[in-house]
Structure formats: structure tokens, C-alpha cells
Design a protein around this motif. Structure first.
Motif, PDB file in Angstrom:
ATOM      1  N   CYS A 179       0.856  -1.184   0.000  1.00 34.96           N
ATOM      2  CA  CYS A 179       0.000   0.000   0.000  1.00 34.96           C
ATOM      3  C   CYS A 179       0.895   1.238   0.000  1.00 34.96           C
ATOM      4  CB  CYS A 179      -0.918  -0.018   1.222  1.00 34.96           C
ATOM      5  SG  CYS A 179      -1.877   1.508   1.433  1.00 34.96           S
ATOM      6  N   CYS A 232       0.196   3.411   3.666  1.00 33.07           N
ATOM      7  CA  CYS A 232       0.659   2.958   4.986  1.00 33.07           C
ATOM      8  C   CYS A 232       1.752   1.902   4.900  1.00 33.07           C
ATOM      9  CB  CYS A 232      -0.514   2.412   5.800  1.00 33.07           C
ATOM     10  SG  CYS A 232      -1.245   0.893   5.135  1.00 33.07           S
ATOM     11  N   SER A 256       1.598  -1.202   4.102  1.00 37.12           N
ATOM     12  CA  SER A 256       1.218  -2.571   4.453  1.00 37.12           C
ATOM     13  C   SER A 256       1.480  -3.499   3.275  1.00 37.12           C
ATOM     14  CB  SER A 256      -0.264  -2.634   4.848  1.00 37.12           C
ATOM     15  OG  SER A 256      -0.505  -1.869   6.006  1.00 37.12           O
ATOM     16  N   CYS A 274      -7.338  -1.260   1.321  1.00 40.25           N
ATOM     17  CA  CYS A 274      -6.294  -1.630   2.271  1.00 40.25           C
ATOM     18  C   CYS A 274      -6.930  -1.945   3.615  1.00 40.25           C
ATOM     19  CB  CYS A 274      -5.277  -0.495   2.414  1.00 40.25           C
ATOM     20  SG  CYS A 274      -4.000  -0.807   3.666  1.00 40.25           S
ATOM     21  N   THR A 295      -5.550  -2.064   6.409  1.00 40.75           N
ATOM     22  CA  THR A 295      -4.916  -1.339   7.507  1.00 40.75           C
ATOM     23  C   THR A 295      -5.384   0.100   7.592  1.00 40.75           C
ATOM     24  OG1 THR A 295      -2.941  -2.732   7.290  1.00 40.75           O
ATOM     25  CG2 THR A 295      -2.709  -0.682   8.538  1.00 40.75           C
ATOM     26  N   CYS A 296      -5.258   0.841   6.493  1.00 36.36           N
ATOM     27  CA  CYS A 296      -5.618   2.261   6.504  1.00 36.36           C
ATOM     28  C   CYS A 296      -6.919   2.558   5.773  1.00 36.36           C
ATOM     29  CB  CYS A 296      -4.487   3.099   5.908  1.00 36.36           C
ATOM     30  SG  CYS A 296      -4.179   2.783   4.149  1.00 36.36           S
ATOM     31  N   THR A 330      -7.613   2.627   2.656  1.00 37.96           N
ATOM     32  CA  THR A 330      -7.478   3.359   1.402  1.00 37.96           C
ATOM     33  C   THR A 330      -8.055   2.538   0.253  1.00 37.96           C
ATOM     34  OG1 THR A 330      -5.486   4.494   2.168  1.00 37.96           O
ATOM     35  CG2 THR A 330      -5.850   4.413  -0.203  1.00 37.96           C
TER      36      THR A 330
END
Length: 333
Positions: A263, A266, A268, A277, A279-280, A282
Motif C-alpha cells: 500500500c 501505509c 502494508s 487496504c 490497515t488504513c 485506502t
């Protein structure tokens, strides 16, 4: 004047792995009893090198990590009996470490399924311990420098367990903390296959990673490779690993990947292109996902290759202005 040195030793105490290590079918079988006798000789050598040297031993057990010995604090009220034929610090180390390990093994008992060893927890405790003893309280500000304050902290990991892919993020965080504290991490792989994450830990902290080819010569490996502090290693030919496996573990399935997708927001890592994503959160353009899916290589043992270290993911994740949108995913190979 030579500065004092601190050594934190982390011992992998997986009962299953030590049982496999002691099998006579191995070319060089090594039991936990033989291992401890050689380890204690190494610990005594570190204490004897300089009076101000400090030592702490942690045990990585299934599901937990414990402190087995500390030269700066008394962990048990049971003092060994005085013996005129033995040096008290040596006897204190030997008796305390062996007794604590026996107590922990007795407490484990028989397990239907052995949980993974808490190696990352032991590394974290070692870093916290080093941070405490290397950064004295502000009350001592302006006082003359004490030679007993360690200036050369290092961690030695004695590993017998394989990599645990789910521990990738915690161990990388521990590596970055060690870099900030200027702590060297050495790794001695006593049994089992090479560990990807510990190779990276030793490389990123300027330590040594050694895989034992002759386990019957464990003490020789320890004395020749890990006894000298890092300040003296500059003039010694300390062996280091020739090849380093820089593969990472994906954040989605916790699998070690040869080719991953990063990504660009972030950083990841994923084993396949994702629309969002995890994690963030996006969102990535559909056209970018189609292009990345079409360009995914077929990984085979013949063309598999190592990935990039996490420390270099910034370069790998930087999008190309002509092909990758500002918030798109980048391929990591």
C-alpha cells in the motif's frame, strides 16, 4: 579504560524442539542438558571478562517469557550454599538458571498442543531491561560517569524453533527499537531450519547470525563468535551470514511471500492486490488492480527470489508517476 558490557541472553525453551534436537537419528544430537552445560560456561566467561559486566537471561517458553537470571537484582531468596572451591558469581548463575528452567518445565506439564514460544516477548523484555539500565534516572545528572554503566548492550538469541509468520510485525517493531537503542542482536540457530526474521534482526542491528553446522561444538561457537563485545569486533574477524533472506510476511494471511503488493499510503504488505487496504482503509483504483492482477508472476521454486527488506519498503512503495496513481498499490519483488 574499557567500558562495561551488558549481555542479554534469550534461550528458546520449546520442549518439542528440544526433544527433536536430542534424537539420536540426528547427525549431531544435542540434548537440553548438554546445551545448558555449555551455555553456562559461556555465561561464566562473560562475567569473568570484566568485573562490571552485567548479565540477564530470559527464557522463551510456550505462550510466555520469563526472566531466569539477572546480575543486577535478586530473583530468588534461595541463595546457593557457600563453597570454598567455587566462585560465588559462577555458582549463582549456574544454580539460578538451571533451577528456574526446571521449575518452568515442571509447571508446563503435558500439553495436548504446544503453543508457540514467546520469543518476541522475551526480546521486548530484554530491550526494556537494557533501556532501564542504560538510561539512569535524572537524579544522577551532573555526577561523574560510573564505569559500571553499560555502553555496549547486546542481545544473544539461542533459537531452536522455526519462524512464526504471525510474529512478523512485532519482531520488526522490536528490531526498530533495538536500532534506536543501538543494541546489537546476535542469533545462534542451534536447531531447525534457518529463520528469516532472525536473519533480518541480526543484519539490521549489525549483529551476527550463525547456523550451527556442528552442534557438538556449541561452546566453541559461542566463545569465538559471541563473547567479544561489539566495540572489539571491529578488529576481529567475527563470522557473519553470507546470504540474508529479506522476505516479508503479508498482513492479510501472515504468510511469508516472495512477491508482495505494498500500500503506497501505509506501506502494508499483501500477497495479492486488494480493492481496499485492510490497515488504513485506502481505496485503490479498479484499473490499477486489473493491471496488477494481470502482471502477477507465477512463483515456482526455480524462479522464486528474495524480497526487499522492510527497511527499504519506502523505495519499493513509491509510485511511478506514469503508471501508478497517487494512492495505488505497488508491486514488491
Amino acid at each position: 579504560m574499557e567500558k562495561a558490557s551488558h549481555l542479554s541472553v534469550i534461550v528458546d525453551l520449546s520442549p518439542t524442539q528440544w526433544h527433536l534436537s536430542a534424537q539420536v537419528s540426528n547427525q549431531y544430537p544435542l540434548s537440553i542438558e548438554t546445551f545448558l552445560s555449555q551455555l553456562l560456561a559461556f555465561l561464566n566467561a562473560h562475567i569473568a571478562s570484566k568485573h562490571e559486566n552485567s548479565l540477564v537471561v530470559f527464557g522463551a517458553l510456550p505462550g510466555k517469557s520469563v526472566m531466569l537470571y539477572s546480575s543486577t537484582e535478586l530473583l530468588s531468596d534461595d541463595m546457593p550454599s557457600l563453597d570454598a572451591n567455587s566462585y560465588l558469581p559462577f555458582k549463582l548463575v549456574d544454580s539460578t538458571v538451571v533451577q528456574r528452567i526446571m521449575n518452568e518445565f515442571d509447571a508446563i506439564g503435558e500439553l495436548k498442543e504446544e503453543p508457540p514460544c514467546a520469543l518476541v516477548g522475551a526480546v521486548t523484555k530484554a530491550l526494556c531491561y537494557i533501556n532501564r539500565i542504560t538510561h539512569p534516572s535524572s537524579m544522577t545528572a551532573g555526577v561523574a560517569e560510573d564505569p559500571s554503566i553499560v555502553h555496549d548492550p547486546r542481545i544473544l538469541i539461542l533459537s531452536v524453533s522455526p519462524d512464526l509468520s504471525s510474529s512478523y510485525i512485532p519482531i520488526m517493531n522490536a528490531i526498530f527499537s533495538a536500532q534506536k537503542l543501538k543494541v546489537t542482536i546476535d542469533v545462534c540457530k542451534v536447531y531447525g531450519p534457518d529463520t528469516v526474521f532472525l536473519q533480518q534482526a541480526a543484519h539490521l542491528t549489525n549483529g551476527s547470525y550463525i547456523y550451527l553446522e556442528r552442534r557438538d561444538a556449541l561452546l566453541q561457537y559461542l566463545i569465538m563468535s559471541f563473547l567479544s563485545p561489539t566495540s572489539i569486533r571491529k578488529i576481529l574477524a567475527v563470522p557473519k551470514q553470507d546470504k540474508i533472506d529479506f522476505r516479508a510476511a503479508c498482513f492479510c494471511h501472515k504468510n511469508i511471500v516472495d512477491v508482495g503488493f505494498v500500500c503506497s499510503v501505509c506501506l502494508s504488505i499483501f500477497c495479492q492486490p486488494l480493492p481496499v487496504c485492510s490497515t488504513c482503509r485506502t481505496k485503490f483504483p479498479i484499473n490499477t488492480l486489473k493491471r496488477l492482477n494481470a502482471a502477477r508472476p507465477t512463483i515456482t521454486p526455480a524462479n522464486s527470489r528474495m524480497g526487499l527488506p522492510l527497511a527499504n519498503l519506502n523505495n519499493a512503495a513509491s509510485p511511478r508517476p506514469t503508471s501508478t496513481p497517487p494512492n495505488g498499490m505497488s508491486s514488491l519483488r
